[in-house]
Design an enzyme around this catalytic site. Structure first.
Site, PDB file in Angstrom:
ATOM      1  N   ASP A  51       0.859  -1.177   0.000  1.00 49.17           N
ATOM      2  CA  ASP A  51       0.000   0.000   0.000  1.00 49.17           C
ATOM      3  C   ASP A  51       0.902   1.237   0.000  1.00 49.17           C
ATOM      4  O   ASP A  51       1.523   1.558   1.019  1.00 49.17           O
ATOM      5  CB  ASP A  51      -0.904  -0.007   1.240  1.00 49.17           C
ATOM      6  CG  ASP A  51      -1.827   1.203   1.273  1.00 49.17           C
ATOM      7  OD1 ASP A  51      -1.662   2.123   0.445  1.00 49.17           O
ATOM      8  OD2 ASP A  51      -2.725   1.225   2.153  1.00 49.17           O
ATOM      9  N   GLY A  76     -10.877   5.991 -11.709  1.00 49.27           N
ATOM     10  CA  GLY A  76     -11.718   5.301 -12.676  1.00 49.27           C
ATOM     11  C   GLY A  76     -12.302   6.325 -13.627  1.00 49.27           C
ATOM     12  O   GLY A  76     -11.868   7.479 -13.655  1.00 49.27           O
ATOM     13  N   SER A 115      -3.363  14.240 -15.400  1.00 49.87           N
ATOM     14  CA  SER A 115      -4.573  13.982 -16.191  1.00 49.87           C
ATOM     15  C   SER A 115      -5.115  15.263 -16.808  1.00 49.87           C
ATOM     16  O   SER A 115      -4.915  16.366 -16.266  1.00 49.87           O
ATOM     17  CB  SER A 115      -5.635  13.399 -15.246  1.00 49.87           C
ATOM     18  OG  SER A 115      -6.911  13.496 -15.823  1.00 49.87           O
ATOM     19  N   TYR A 146     -10.735  14.440  -8.012  1.00 52.67           N
ATOM     20  CA  TYR A 146      -9.656  13.801  -8.789  1.00 52.67           C
ATOM     21  C   TYR A 146      -8.720  14.830  -9.449  1.00 52.67           C
ATOM     22  O   TYR A 146      -7.498  14.728  -9.359  1.00 52.67           O
ATOM     23  CB  TYR A 146     -10.308  12.906  -9.848  1.00 52.67           C
ATOM     24  CG  TYR A 146      -9.364  12.200 -10.776  1.00 52.67           C
ATOM     25  CD1 TYR A 146      -8.572  11.148 -10.332  1.00 52.67           C
ATOM     26  CD2 TYR A 146      -9.268  12.570 -12.119  1.00 52.67           C
ATOM     27  CE1 TYR A 146      -7.715  10.481 -11.209  1.00 52.67           C
ATOM     28  CE2 TYR A 146      -8.417  11.913 -12.996  1.00 52.67           C
ATOM     29  CZ  TYR A 146      -7.642  10.870 -12.535  1.00 52.67           C
ATOM     30  OH  TYR A 146      -6.792  10.224 -13.395  1.00 52.67           O
ATOM     31  N   GLU A 188     -14.650   1.593 -15.308  1.00 46.58           N
ATOM     32  CA  GLU A 188     -14.281   1.635 -16.712  1.00 46.58           C
ATOM     33  C   GLU A 188     -14.578   2.998 -17.328  1.00 46.58           C
ATOM     34  O   GLU A 188     -15.437   3.722 -16.887  1.00 46.58           O
ATOM     35  CB  GLU A 188     -15.002   0.529 -17.497  1.00 46.58           C
ATOM     36  CG  GLU A 188     -16.516   0.590 -17.492  1.00 46.58           C
ATOM     37  CD  GLU A 188     -17.161  -0.035 -16.249  1.00 46.58           C
ATOM     38  OE1 GLU A 188     -16.462  -0.193 -15.234  1.00 46.58           O
ATOM     39  OE2 GLU A 188     -18.364  -0.315 -16.294  1.00 46.58           O
ATOM     40  N   ALA A 190     -15.104   5.422 -21.100  1.00 51.97           N
ATOM     41  CA  ALA A 190     -16.038   5.330 -22.233  1.00 51.97           C
ATOM     42  C   ALA A 190     -15.676   4.277 -23.286  1.00 51.97           C
ATOM     43  O   ALA A 190     -16.546   3.467 -23.643  1.00 51.97           O
ATOM     44  CB  ALA A 190     -16.203   6.701 -22.876  1.00 51.97           C
ATOM     45  N   ARG A 219     -14.497  14.016 -26.874  1.00 51.56           N
ATOM     46  CA  ARG A 219     -13.258  13.611 -26.186  1.00 51.56           C
ATOM     47  C   ARG A 219     -12.265  13.149 -27.243  1.00 51.56           C
ATOM     48  O   ARG A 219     -12.635  12.851 -28.379  1.00 51.56           O
ATOM     49  CB  ARG A 219     -13.520  12.393 -25.266  1.00 51.56           C
ATOM     50  CG  ARG A 219     -14.430  12.623 -24.074  1.00 51.56           C
ATOM     51  CD  ARG A 219     -13.804  13.511 -23.024  1.00 51.56           C
ATOM     52  NE  ARG A 219     -14.678  13.630 -21.855  1.00 51.56           N
ATOM     53  CZ  ARG A 219     -15.724  14.441 -21.772  1.00 51.56           C
ATOM     54  NH1 ARG A 219     -16.068  15.202 -22.783  1.00 51.56           N
ATOM     55  NH2 ARG A 219     -16.432  14.499 -20.661  1.00 51.56           N
TER      56      ARG A 219
HETATM   57  P1  NAD Z   1      -5.657   1.678 -13.031  1.00 52.58           P
HETATM   58  O1  NAD Z   1      -6.724   1.880 -12.012  1.00 52.58           O
HETATM   59  O2  NAD Z   1      -5.797   0.547 -13.972  1.00 52.58           O
HETATM   60  O3  NAD Z   1      -4.236   1.571 -12.316  1.00 52.58           O
HETATM   61  C1  NAD Z   1      -3.921   2.237 -11.116  1.00 52.58           C
HETATM   62  C2  NAD Z   1      -3.329   1.201 -10.183  1.00 52.58           C
HETATM   63  O4  NAD Z   1      -2.934   1.853  -8.961  1.00 52.58           O
HETATM   64  C3  NAD Z   1      -4.341   0.123  -9.781  1.00 52.58           C
HETATM   65  O5  NAD Z   1      -3.873  -1.179 -10.133  1.00 52.58           O
HETATM   66  C4  NAD Z   1      -4.462   0.265  -8.272  1.00 52.58           C
HETATM   67  O6  NAD Z   1      -4.626  -0.966  -7.581  1.00 52.58           O
HETATM   68  C5  NAD Z   1      -3.141   0.930  -7.923  1.00 52.58           C
HETATM   69  N1  NAD Z   1      -3.216   1.584  -6.614  1.00 52.58           N
HETATM   70  C6  NAD Z   1      -4.241   2.313  -6.120  1.00 52.58           C
HETATM   71  N2  NAD Z   1      -3.978   2.662  -4.855  1.00 52.58           N
HETATM   72  C7  NAD Z   1      -2.754   2.156  -4.552  1.00 52.58           C
HETATM   73  C8  NAD Z   1      -1.960   2.173  -3.383  1.00 52.58           C
HETATM   74  N3  NAD Z   1      -2.380   2.787  -2.274  1.00 52.58           N
HETATM   75  N4  NAD Z   1      -0.764   1.550  -3.409  1.00 52.58           N
HETATM   76  C9  NAD Z   1      -0.344   0.902  -4.528  1.00 52.58           C
HETATM   77  N5  NAD Z   1      -1.067   0.846  -5.677  1.00 52.58           N
HETATM   78  C10 NAD Z   1      -2.258   1.467  -5.673  1.00 52.58           C
HETATM   79  O7  NAD Z   1      -5.531   3.064 -13.821  1.00 52.58           O
HETATM   80  P2  NAD Z   1      -4.708   3.420 -15.144  1.00 52.58           P
HETATM   81  O8  NAD Z   1      -5.686   3.709 -16.190  1.00 52.58           O
HETATM   82  O9  NAD Z   1      -3.647   2.431 -15.380  1.00 52.58           O
HETATM   83  O10 NAD Z   1      -4.062   4.812 -14.690  1.00 52.58           O
HETATM   84  C11 NAD Z   1      -2.718   4.943 -14.274  1.00 52.58           C
HETATM   85  C12 NAD Z   1      -2.445   6.393 -13.896  1.00 52.58           C
HETATM   86  O11 NAD Z   1      -2.722   7.233 -15.007  1.00 52.58           O
HETATM   87  C13 NAD Z   1      -3.284   6.917 -12.735  1.00 52.58           C
HETATM   88  O12 NAD Z   1      -2.512   7.796 -11.963  1.00 52.58           O
HETATM   89  C14 NAD Z   1      -4.377   7.679 -13.428  1.00 52.58           C
HETATM   90  O13 NAD Z   1      -4.924   8.691 -12.611  1.00 52.58           O
HETATM   91  C15 NAD Z   1      -3.631   8.255 -14.618  1.00 52.58           C
HETATM   92  N6  NAD Z   1      -4.529   8.589 -15.734  1.00 52.58           N
HETATM   93  C16 NAD Z   1      -5.121   7.584 -16.448  1.00 52.58           C
HETATM   94  C17 NAD Z   1      -5.960   7.915 -17.498  1.00 52.58           C
HETATM   95  C18 NAD Z   1      -6.636   6.857 -18.331  1.00 52.58           C
HETATM   96  O14 NAD Z   1      -7.347   7.187 -19.268  1.00 52.58           O
HETATM   97  N7  NAD Z   1      -6.451   5.577 -18.060  1.00 52.58           N
HETATM   98  C19 NAD Z   1      -6.206   9.263 -17.811  1.00 52.58           C
HETATM   99  C20 NAD Z   1      -5.605  10.240 -17.053  1.00 52.58           C
HETATM  100  C21 NAD Z   1      -4.743   9.892 -16.030  1.00 52.58           C
END
Ligand code: NAD
Length: 322
Positions: A51, A76, A115, A146, A188, A190, A219
């Site tokens: 964690d 999410g 983001s 967020y 999830e 869009a 978007r």
């Molecule tokens: P995701 O939810 O698939 O991955 C994030 C991971 O962080 C998860 O596996 C979760 O278990 C882990 N996590 C959460 N709390 C934790 C903790 N306390 N200790 C250790 N691990 C922890 O999301 P993603 O889509 O892979 O996004 C990755 C990063 O990119 C994030 O910071 C997200 O905010 C950013 N982001 C993603 C998008 C997108 O479209 N996917 C867009 C903008 C920003």
């Protein structure tokens, strides 16, 4: 060969990043989720369940690492972030303690996943958004919860660089999609949600699909391979300010549904849920800065990325049933 920490490695982007980095480096992959829930797990990486909100866990994770990629966050799609603002803001603990640990353990480079949700809401009220420039984050009026956490954490990265000399790099991701991402369960986004709904309709013989909002909100969506390339290139660049990492192929949600229906070979009657979370009216990535600094921008066509994503989600749904 360097030792690299990927935080959030059990998630969508982190899992793909581990696969790319381990071609050349030793990778320590860390996530809070139990190993059997990771979206991808590489046997070559050193996989740890920690964690990262806790400082001592961040210190253990960063120990011996040359570089840290922080992709860990409690996040999410709109359905999650609009209803879990406190949980989203608590991700500030992850970035804060990881930055402190990186400094303490002599890490050389640090990447933070920000983001497009940091951008001022007033600049996203028109579906014909000309593209958000990096300067459009200020004056600040980020997505509640967020987005504010991301904006605050961006600034903390900047001050760790200015005051403590830790090299930090920040990319503002615009909607990333692809295989091995979240496609069900409420977090999830869009593209995956639309693929899943179209497949559900097709498999279940239904002729309707429910769309959040009126479908005219816009978007852009970046395929994961572009995302991973951009993350690594930005990390290794001299770019000191937060930079957009997103596609500039802007589409309406209706157009996104058209493309997925084409791929599936179906046409569905659309039922618009105007009470569902829908986010800003128009958002696109303005890519002048990334083109100028990296000589590249995300360019995998949406149709091409969606074909792969659709095929992967279809496999998850049909194998799950079998
Ligand atoms: P995701 O939810 O698939 O991955 C994030 C991971 O962080 C998860 O596996 C979760 O278990 C882990 N996590 C959460 N709390 C934790 C903790 N306390 N200790 C250790 N691990 C922890 O999301 P993603 O889509 O892979 O996004 C990755 C990063 O990119 C994030 O910071 C997200 O905010 C950013 N982001 C993603 C998008 C997108 O479209 N996917 C867009 C903008 C920003």
């Amino acid at each position: 060969m360097k030792t690299i920490l990927v935080a959030g490695a059990g998630g969508f982007i982190g899992g793909h990043l581990v696969n790319a980095l381990q071609q050349e480096h030793r990778v320590r992959a860390v996530d809070i989720k139990p190993l059997n829930e990771w979206y991808q797990r590489s046997p070559q990486a050193e996989n740890r369940v920690l964690d990262l909100r806790l400082r001592e866990n961040c210190i253990a994770a960063a120990d011996g690492c040359d570089a840290v990629y922080n992709l860990a966050a409690d996040m999410g799609g709109m359905g999650f972030i609009e209803t879990h603002k406190a949980a989203c803001m608590l991700s500030v603990l992850i970035n804060t303690h990881l930055l402190m640990a990186a400094r303490e353990k002599g890490v050389k480079r640090y990447f933070f996943a920000s983001s497009a949700c940091v951008y001022n809401a007033e600049k996203q009220m028109d579906p014909d958004n000309p593209g958000l420039r990096e300067s459009d984050a200020y004056p600040a009026m980020a997505e509640d919860g967020y987005g504010w956490e991301k904006l605050f954490s961006e600034r903390m990265c900047r001050h760790f660089m200015e005051d403590f000399g830790l090299v930090t790099r920040v990319a503002r991701f615009h909607n990333v999609y692809g295989p091995f991402g979240t496609w069900t369960g409420g977090r999830e986004k869009a593209p995956a949600a639309i693929c899943r709904k179209v497949i559900e309709a097709k498999l279940g013989g239904s002729r309707t699909i429910s769309i959040w909002g009126d479908g005219r909100q816009t978007r852009s969506f970046m395929y994961i391979d572009d995302g991973v390339k951009g993350i690594v290139d930005i990390m290794n660049s001299g770019i000191e300010e937060p930079i957009n990492l997103g596609s500039s192929e802007m589409v309406s949600i209706n157009r996104l549904v058209d493309i997925v229906e084409d791929i599936a070979g179906v046409r569905l009657e659309r039922q618009y849920d105007l009470n569902a979370p829908k986010g800003v009216r128009g958002r696109n990535s303005e890519n002048t800065l990334i083109r100028k600094t990296l000589g590249w921008e995300p360019s995998i066509p949406l149709r091409q990325g969606l074909e792969k994503t659709y095929a992967w989600i279809l496999r998850q749904m049909t194998e799950g049933r079998a």
